[in-house]
Design a protein around this motif. Sequence first.
Motif, PDB file in Angstrom:
ATOM      1  N   ASP A  78      53.222  37.804  39.995  1.00 21.79           N
ATOM      2  CA  ASP A  78      53.628  36.396  39.943  1.00 21.79           C
ATOM      3  C   ASP A  78      52.691  35.514  40.758  1.00 21.79           C
ATOM      4  O   ASP A  78      52.324  34.419  40.324  1.00 21.79           O
ATOM      5  CB  ASP A  78      55.064  36.249  40.463  1.00 21.79           C
ATOM      6  N   TYR A  79      52.318  35.994  41.952  1.00 21.16           N
ATOM      7  CA  TYR A  79      51.442  35.217  42.834  1.00 21.16           C
ATOM      8  C   TYR A  79      50.358  36.140  43.388  1.00 21.16           C
ATOM      9  O   TYR A  79      50.650  37.241  43.849  1.00 21.16           O
ATOM     10  CB  TYR A  79      52.228  34.619  44.007  1.00 21.16           C
ATOM     11  N   LEU A  80      49.118  35.672  43.327  1.00 28.28           N
ATOM     12  CA  LEU A  80      48.002  36.374  43.948  1.00 28.28           C
ATOM     13  C   LEU A  80      47.445  35.483  45.046  1.00 28.28           C
ATOM     14  O   LEU A  80      46.930  34.390  44.771  1.00 28.28           O
ATOM     15  CB  LEU A  80      46.909  36.679  42.922  1.00 28.28           C
ATOM     16  N   LEU A  81      47.564  35.931  46.289  1.00 33.26           N
ATOM     17  CA  LEU A  81      47.070  35.177  47.431  1.00 33.26           C
ATOM     18  C   LEU A  81      45.786  35.827  47.928  1.00 33.26           C
ATOM     19  O   LEU A  81      45.785  37.005  48.305  1.00 33.26           O
ATOM     20  CB  LEU A  81      48.122  35.144  48.548  1.00 33.26           C
ATOM     21  N   ILE A  82      44.699  35.080  47.907  1.00 36.29           N
ATOM     22  CA  ILE A  82      43.426  35.548  48.448  1.00 36.29           C
ATOM     23  C   ILE A  82      43.244  34.888  49.811  1.00 36.29           C
ATOM     24  O   ILE A  82      43.061  33.673  49.910  1.00 36.29           O
ATOM     25  CB  ILE A  82      42.258  35.204  47.504  1.00 36.29           C
ATOM     26  N   LEU A 120      54.198  39.311  44.924  1.00 34.75           N
ATOM     27  CA  LEU A 120      53.088  38.634  45.589  1.00 34.75           C
ATOM     28  C   LEU A 120      52.091  39.699  45.999  1.00 34.75           C
ATOM     29  O   LEU A 120      52.444  40.640  46.721  1.00 34.75           O
ATOM     30  CB  LEU A 120      53.568  37.868  46.822  1.00 34.75           C
ATOM     31  N   LEU A 121      50.866  39.579  45.529  1.00 31.01           N
ATOM     32  CA  LEU A 121      49.798  40.472  45.955  1.00 31.01           C
ATOM     33  C   LEU A 121      48.865  39.694  46.869  1.00 31.01           C
ATOM     34  O   LEU A 121      48.351  38.638  46.497  1.00 31.01           O
ATOM     35  CB  LEU A 121      49.018  40.995  44.744  1.00 31.01           C
ATOM     36  N   PRO A 149      48.812  40.562  33.786  1.00 28.33           N
ATOM     37  CA  PRO A 149      48.956  39.102  33.913  1.00 28.33           C
ATOM     38  C   PRO A 149      49.128  38.688  35.372  1.00 28.33           C
ATOM     39  O   PRO A 149      49.828  39.346  36.135  1.00 28.33           O
ATOM     40  CB  PRO A 149      50.221  38.805  33.097  1.00 28.33           C
ATOM     41  N   ILE A 150      48.482  37.577  35.726  1.00 31.21           N
ATOM     42  CA  ILE A 150      48.619  36.993  37.058  1.00 31.21           C
ATOM     43  C   ILE A 150      49.058  35.554  36.880  1.00 31.21           C
ATOM     44  O   ILE A 150      48.392  34.783  36.181  1.00 31.21           O
ATOM     45  CB  ILE A 150      47.307  37.061  37.856  1.00 31.21           C
ATOM     46  N   GLY A 151      50.171  35.174  37.513  1.00 29.35           N
ATOM     47  CA  GLY A 151      50.740  33.850  37.296  1.00 29.35           C
ATOM     48  C   GLY A 151      50.042  32.743  38.043  1.00 29.35           C
ATOM     49  O   GLY A 151      49.433  31.857  37.450  1.00 29.35           O
ATOM     50  N   THR A 152      50.099  32.782  39.371  1.00 25.55           N
ATOM     51  CA  THR A 152      49.583  31.695  40.204  1.00 25.55           C
ATOM     52  C   THR A 152      48.581  32.228  41.212  1.00 25.55           C
ATOM     53  O   THR A 152      48.866  33.203  41.920  1.00 25.55           O
ATOM     54  CB  THR A 152      50.729  30.988  40.949  1.00 25.55           C
ATOM     55  N   THR A 162      47.852  44.065  49.897  1.00 27.22           N
ATOM     56  CA  THR A 162      49.248  44.232  50.294  1.00 27.22           C
ATOM     57  C   THR A 162      50.135  43.674  49.195  1.00 27.22           C
ATOM     58  O   THR A 162      50.007  42.499  48.842  1.00 27.22           O
ATOM     59  CB  THR A 162      49.530  43.486  51.620  1.00 27.22           C
ATOM     60  N   LEU A 163      50.988  44.511  48.653  1.00 22.32           N
ATOM     61  CA  LEU A 163      51.884  44.100  47.568  1.00 22.32           C
ATOM     62  C   LEU A 163      53.284  43.897  48.115  1.00 22.32           C
ATOM     63  O   LEU A 163      53.837  44.780  48.776  1.00 22.32           O
ATOM     64  CB  LEU A 163      51.923  45.163  46.469  1.00 22.32           C
ATOM     65  N   MET A 164      53.861  42.728  47.819  1.00 21.67           N
ATOM     66  CA  MET A 164      55.231  42.428  48.220  1.00 21.67           C
ATOM     67  C   MET A 164      56.077  42.208  46.967  1.00 21.67           C
ATOM     68  O   MET A 164      55.658  41.500  46.050  1.00 21.67           O
ATOM     69  CB  MET A 164      55.268  41.178  49.102  1.00 21.67           C
ATOM     70  N   VAL A 165      57.238  42.825  46.942  1.00 23.26           N
ATOM     71  CA  VAL A 165      58.213  42.587  45.881  1.00 23.26           C
ATOM     72  C   VAL A 165      59.456  42.030  46.551  1.00 23.26           C
ATOM     73  O   VAL A 165      60.080  42.688  47.393  1.00 23.26           O
ATOM     74  CB  VAL A 165      58.541  43.872  45.100  1.00 23.26           C
TER      75      VAL A 165
END
Length: 353
Positions: free
Chosen positions: A91-95, A48-49, A114-117, A38-41
């Motif tokens: 910017d943010y990858l939440l697993i 945030l992915l 690129p993945i930030g956090t 799920t991708l959020m902008v």
Amino acid sequence: MLVRCTAAAVLLVTFAFSAAAARELDIYFIDVEGGQSTLMVTPAGESLLIDTGYAQRGQRGAPPLPPGATTGRDAQRILDTMAEAGIDHIDYLLITHFHSDHAGAVPELAARVPIGTFIDYGDPLGTDRLTRASFAAYQPVRAAALHHLIPRPGDHLPLKGLDTEVVSAGGTLIDKPVGDGEPNRACVDVEDHVEDGTENYRSIGVLFKYGAFRFLDVGDLSGNTLTRLACPRDMIGHVSAYLIAHHGDYDTSIPALYAALSPQAAIMNNGATRGGNAAAFGAVRRSGAVGDLWQLHTSADKEAVNAPDEFIANVDDGTHTAFNLKLSAFSNGSFRIANPRTGFTKLYPTRKN
């Protein structure tokens, strides 16, 4: 009376419209065939992915690369969605948890953008078969990242312009309700759903708030842990949209949860033959509290009562199409969901209660 608009006035109106559009929160529910991505902008332009679907090969639902392809199915679908959203990095990858259908494509994706956090609950608390290989591939990518967050229930993620409260992580839930925490009268005779002992009930769950708009994503939270978000007290309150936990599997069939959340729209990220259990459809309908049910796929379960065609993104067997569902929300609580396969869009007004 005829009103004449000067060029300056037209520019002003155009600018005002563009500014309003920029204040949307966009959420793309990506078709990864019964996993999650799920991708959020955000209105501030941050991305945030949540989860990445499967790796390119070697796991259920992840066929070998076709001739000439350089990126696996799910990583490529994420890249295509990023292009649609107009972004070139995460910017943010939440697993949410470390099962292969949620964390599998991280290495491929990290090699391309690129993945930030990185955000996750730490190291796996279990060693089930869907976790071992997935985490072994994920861990070195995370270790090379500049930033890594390990949130706990009650923490807030650092996204600009959104209030993002973590409601579950590592098998633990928030101990203070987000809303008023009233007893849930729908919890009478609530069914006992024992956790399956895997990563699922350890999922990170987050309540996203953009003004009056509220979106809940709890990954694969399931069993009695999921039930405790609603019983005996309602720990969340009403939401605008809810991503149905665990792809609509049998252990999410909790009418009392839907009664507590009372979502205007519920989205099921099922595959053609993964998730979309008949019991989950039955729970949605028995609750009488869900405005609309949207699906990423028609469920092949013979006893499932699928949503009407315009609310389903994909109707094939899971091998030919990859349509997403897109939700765009405004701070006044109104939102719309679009189905590109059919061209159908539904607008949801600001909630009155």
